[in-house]
Design an enzyme around this catalytic site. Structure first.
Site, PDB file in Angstrom:
ATOM      1  N   HIS A 128       3.584  10.748   6.329  1.00  0.00           N
ATOM      2  CA  HIS A 128       2.963  10.506   7.642  1.00  0.00           C
ATOM      3  C   HIS A 128       3.949   9.868   8.604  1.00  0.00           C
ATOM      4  O   HIS A 128       4.489   8.788   8.335  1.00  0.00           O
ATOM      5  CB  HIS A 128       1.752   9.577   7.477  1.00  0.00           C
ATOM      6  CG  HIS A 128       0.606  10.237   6.787  1.00  0.00           C
ATOM      7  ND1 HIS A 128      -0.371   9.539   6.101  1.00  0.00           N
ATOM      8  CD2 HIS A 128       0.282  11.543   6.652  1.00  0.00           C
ATOM      9  CE1 HIS A 128      -1.255  10.390   5.598  1.00  0.00           C
ATOM     10  NE2 HIS A 128      -0.876  11.613   5.916  1.00  0.00           N
ATOM     11  N   HIS A 186       0.833  -1.214   0.000  1.00  0.00           N
ATOM     12  CA  HIS A 186       0.000   0.000   0.000  1.00  0.00           C
ATOM     13  C   HIS A 186       0.860   1.254   0.000  1.00  0.00           C
ATOM     14  O   HIS A 186       0.432   2.306  -0.477  1.00  0.00           O
ATOM     15  CB  HIS A 186      -0.895   0.047   1.263  1.00  0.00           C
ATOM     16  CG  HIS A 186      -1.582  -1.246   1.563  1.00  0.00           C
ATOM     17  ND1 HIS A 186      -2.513  -1.779   0.703  1.00  0.00           N
ATOM     18  CD2 HIS A 186      -1.471  -2.117   2.601  1.00  0.00           C
ATOM     19  CE1 HIS A 186      -2.959  -2.925   1.223  1.00  0.00           C
ATOM     20  NE2 HIS A 186      -2.344  -3.150   2.353  1.00  0.00           N
ATOM     21  N   THR A 206      -6.003   6.554   7.740  1.00  0.00           N
ATOM     22  CA  THR A 206      -6.585   6.826   6.413  1.00  0.00           C
ATOM     23  C   THR A 206      -6.605   5.573   5.537  1.00  0.00           C
ATOM     24  O   THR A 206      -6.961   5.636   4.366  1.00  0.00           O
ATOM     25  CB  THR A 206      -5.786   7.914   5.672  1.00  0.00           C
ATOM     26  OG1 THR A 206      -4.465   7.396   5.395  1.00  0.00           O
ATOM     27  CG2 THR A 206      -5.702   9.190   6.481  1.00  0.00           C
ATOM     28  N   HIS A 240       5.666   6.774   6.385  1.00  0.00           N
ATOM     29  CA  HIS A 240       5.358   6.315   5.031  1.00  0.00           C
ATOM     30  C   HIS A 240       4.813   7.489   4.229  1.00  0.00           C
ATOM     31  O   HIS A 240       4.590   8.571   4.778  1.00  0.00           O
ATOM     32  CB  HIS A 240       4.316   5.180   5.084  1.00  0.00           C
ATOM     33  CG  HIS A 240       3.027   5.631   5.671  1.00  0.00           C
ATOM     34  ND1 HIS A 240       2.770   5.589   7.048  1.00  0.00           N
ATOM     35  CD2 HIS A 240       1.948   6.209   5.102  1.00  0.00           C
ATOM     36  CE1 HIS A 240       1.581   6.094   7.265  1.00  0.00           C
ATOM     37  NE2 HIS A 240       1.059   6.487   6.117  1.00  0.00           N
ATOM     38  N   GLU A 286      -3.343  13.376   0.869  1.00  0.00           N
ATOM     39  CA  GLU A 286      -4.622  12.891   1.420  1.00  0.00           C
ATOM     40  C   GLU A 286      -5.407  14.088   1.975  1.00  0.00           C
ATOM     41  O   GLU A 286      -6.534  14.354   1.556  1.00  0.00           O
ATOM     42  CB  GLU A 286      -4.345  11.874   2.532  1.00  0.00           C
ATOM     43  CG  GLU A 286      -3.585  10.647   2.002  1.00  0.00           C
ATOM     44  CD  GLU A 286      -3.904   9.383   2.738  1.00  0.00           C
ATOM     45  OE1 GLU A 286      -3.574   9.272   3.938  1.00  0.00           O
ATOM     46  OE2 GLU A 286      -4.503   8.488   2.133  1.00  0.00           O
ATOM     47  N   HIS A 326       2.152   8.928   0.800  1.00  0.00           N
ATOM     48  CA  HIS A 326       1.051   8.753  -0.150  1.00  0.00           C
ATOM     49  C   HIS A 326       1.368   9.681  -1.318  1.00  0.00           C
ATOM     50  O   HIS A 326       1.875  10.794  -1.099  1.00  0.00           O
ATOM     51  CB  HIS A 326      -0.287   9.162   0.478  1.00  0.00           C
ATOM     52  CG  HIS A 326      -0.611   8.405   1.734  1.00  0.00           C
ATOM     53  ND1 HIS A 326      -1.421   7.292   1.754  1.00  0.00           N
ATOM     54  CD2 HIS A 326      -0.202   8.601   3.024  1.00  0.00           C
ATOM     55  CE1 HIS A 326      -1.526   6.841   2.998  1.00  0.00           C
ATOM     56  NE2 HIS A 326      -0.782   7.615   3.788  1.00  0.00           N
TER      57      HIS A 326
HETATM   58  N1  LIG Z   1      -3.182   4.054   7.924  1.00  0.00           N
HETATM   59  C1  LIG Z   1      -2.082   4.167   8.647  1.00  0.00           C
HETATM   60  N2  LIG Z   1      -1.497   5.331   8.851  1.00  0.00           N
HETATM   61  S1  LIG Z   1      -2.051   6.739   8.269  1.00  0.00           S
HETATM   62  N3  LIG Z   1      -2.098   6.708   6.664  1.00  0.00           N
HETATM   63  O1  LIG Z   1      -3.390   6.949   8.748  1.00  0.00           O
HETATM   64  O2  LIG Z   1      -1.079   7.719   8.719  1.00  0.00           O
HETATM   65  N4  LIG Z   1      -1.538   3.056   9.270  1.00  0.00           N
HETATM   66  C2  LIG Z   1      -2.079   1.713   9.173  1.00  0.00           C
HETATM   67  C3  LIG Z   1      -1.299   0.910  10.186  1.00  0.00           C
HETATM   68  C4  LIG Z   1      -0.120   1.735  10.636  1.00  0.00           C
HETATM   69  C5  LIG Z   1      -0.362   3.124  10.133  1.00  0.00           C
HETATM   70 ZN   LIG Z   2      -0.598   7.560   5.782  1.00  0.00          ZN
END
Ligand SMILES: N/C(=N\S(N)(=O)=O)N1CCCC1
Ligand SMILES: [Zn+2]
Length: 260
Positions: free
Chosen positions: A118, A63, A198, A93, A105, A95
């Site tokens: 993020h 992802h 997210t 990570h 996002e 996006h």
């Molecule tokens: N969706 C996520 N981070 S986020 N995009 O909301 O920052 N995660 C899923 C598991 C660990 C972090």
């Molecule tokens: Zn994220």
């Protein structure tokens, strides 16, 4: 399994609610940040104490591209701002969009950025593990940083150079000693609101801290993100990893506060 979530028409954000009904909840993320946000003078500065940084590896989870940290102690924490406890850095990570398309996002007054970083933290004062914190309303704190295109980013190359090592879903490679402090903009003014992950499982456990000032990266550097694939080495379909973002969700009466 077959119906695993993703970002395509068949398994993307519009159908996540089928397996994750909280997708239709009251504190979902991302959101659009309106032009006028109430300024809260009681909000102190956000402090990122990353000096004894402990990155471990970089991986492709199908992802996003994720840099994971050793979160067995408080070596890399954030505190201050809206937070009542220090939160421990777990991973960061990105996006991003497709060629020439935006991929953030959160949006600001309806405008998207090219990408969004993020930094995911968890409340190790109140909870015993990331997974336990991830289901608690005050369990997680994510610092969001917008990326806009322009000149090369001086330090991003250490990450983009490692991307070819994690081309396929499920790949992981050593990535030690990287301090994400080098990815921060010059000032830490922020917006903050209560939201969610997210991506599935979309837990409503995130205190969002979005930095107002974007960092600048080059199209060439962003292009290296798109060398990464959603798919695994064994799969016959080779799907380029891009447009791995959820679009803004209903605010549902939430207050967004602005630091200085
Ligand atoms: N969706 C996520 N981070 S986020 N995009 O909301 O920052 N995660 C899923 C598991 C660990 C972090
Ligand atoms: Zn994220």
């Amino acid at each position: 399994n077959g119906n695993h979530w993703g970002y395509s028409k068949e398994n993307g954000p519009d159908v996540w609610h089928k397996n994750y009904p909280v997708a239709l909840g009251s504190r979902q993320s991302p959101i659009d940040i309106p032009r006028q946000v109430s300024h809260d003078p009681s909000l102190g500065p956000i402090v990122l104490d990353y000096d004894h940084c402990t990155s471990i590896n970089i991986s492709n989870n199908g992802h996003s591209v994720v840099v994971n940290f050793d979160d067995t102690d408080d070596r890399s924490v954030i505190h201050g701002g809206p937070l009542e406890n220090p939160y421990r850095l777990k991973q960061f990570h990105f996006h991003w969009g497709g060629k020439g398309c935006d991929g953030s996002e959160h949006t600001v007054a309806g405008n998207s950025y090219a990408s969004e970083l993020h930094l995911v933290h968890w409340n190790a004062v109140k909870y015993q593990s990331f997974d336990q914190a991830a289901t608690a309303p005050d369990g997680l704190a994510v610092v969001g940083i917008f990326l806009e295109t322009g000149d090369d980013h001086r330090w991003l190359h250490t990450i983009t150079d490692a991307m070819y090592m994690v081309k396929y879903k499920g790949s992981v490679t050593d990535f030690k000693g990287f301090n994400p402090k080098c990815l921060l903009p010059s000032n830490l003014h922020f917006w903050t609101y209560l939201g969610s992950l997210t991506t599935p499982p979309l837990h409503e456990s995130v205190t969002w801290i979005l930095l107002k000032e974007p960092i600048v990266v080059s199209e060439k550097q962003l292009g290296k993100f798109r060398l990464v694939l959603f798919t695994g080495e064994e799969e016959d379909q080779r799907l380029r990893m891009e447009n791995n973002f959820r679009t803004p969700q209903p605010l549902k009466g939430r207050r967004i506060r602005s630091s200085n």
